[in-house]
Design a protein around this motif. Structure first.
Motif, short mmCIF file in Angstrom:
data_model
loop_
_atom_site.label_atom_id
_atom_site.label_comp_id
_atom_site.label_asym_id
_atom_site.label_seq_id
_atom_site.Cartn_x
_atom_site.Cartn_y
_atom_site.Cartn_z
N LEU A 176 0.69 -1.28 0.04
CA LEU A 176 -0.09 0.07 -0.06
C LEU A 176 0.88 1.18 -0.09
O LEU A 176 0.68 2.41 -0.84
N TRP A 229 -2.21 1.27 -9.27
CA TRP A 229 -3.22 0.51 -9.12
C TRP A 229 -3.26 -1.19 -8.92
O TRP A 229 -3.80 -1.62 -8.40
N SER A 273 -7.45 -0.07 1.52
CA SER A 273 -7.15 -0.19 0.08
C SER A 273 -8.51 0.51 -0.73
O SER A 273 -8.22 0.71 -1.96
N TRP A 310 0.93 4.18 -2.91
CA TRP A 310 0.81 5.38 -2.64
C TRP A 310 1.57 6.34 -3.14
O TRP A 310 1.53 7.72 -3.51
N ASN A 344 -2.16 -1.88 -5.51
CA ASN A 344 -3.32 -1.69 -4.67
C ASN A 344 -4.18 -3.25 -4.77
O ASN A 344 -4.78 -3.54 -3.92
N SER A 395 -6.93 4.52 -0.58
CA SER A 395 -6.10 4.68 -1.93
C SER A 395 -6.79 5.65 -3.03
O SER A 395 -6.06 6.28 -3.77
#
Length: 119
Positions: free
Chosen positions: A24, A44, A73, A28, A47, A77
């Motif tokens: 994560l 993505w 998530s 980010w 993620n 996100s």
């Protein structure tokens, strides 16, 4: 026959909690870096992998932590992604070009000459 587990086998079934947080955080960072395509094509998918591994965390017995990671998530996100889009837009915005912009710059020269002859 009974199914017995050895301490080594039990240790290999631990929940990958730290892996989800690491995925994560890297996702980010990809969202926040002002590089076109980095958030979409790297962030993505990372993620998504974090989401799937969070489900694994739930199945390995760390239900509370896994649900927290799923929620982060799914909710945090996208918020960080849109903040990153704002950073990307600000990075590509040039104030001097905005102040001297003319709409005639968007049209080809032959269209400009036709417009000038008609007016």
């Amino acid at each position: 026959m009974t199914d017995t587990t050895t301490p080594a086998a039990a240790g290999s079934k631990s929940a990958p909690v730290k892996a989800v947080w690491a995925l994560l955080i890297v996702a980010w960072l990809c969202f926040l870096l002002p590089l076109p395509g980095l958030g979409v094509f790297v962030g993505w998918p990372l993620n998504l992998v974090a989401f799937i591994v969070a489900i694994v965390v739930i199945t390995r017995g760390r239900t509370g932590m896994g649900i927290t990671q799923l929620i982060v998530s799914l909710i945090v996100s996208p918020v960080i992604y849109f903040i990153g889009l704002g950073i990307l837009g600000a990075a590509f915005q040039d104030d001097s070009a905005k102040a001297s912009f003319e709409y005639g710059q968007l049209t080809p020269s032959y269209v400009q000459s036709v417009v000038q002859t008609l007016s």
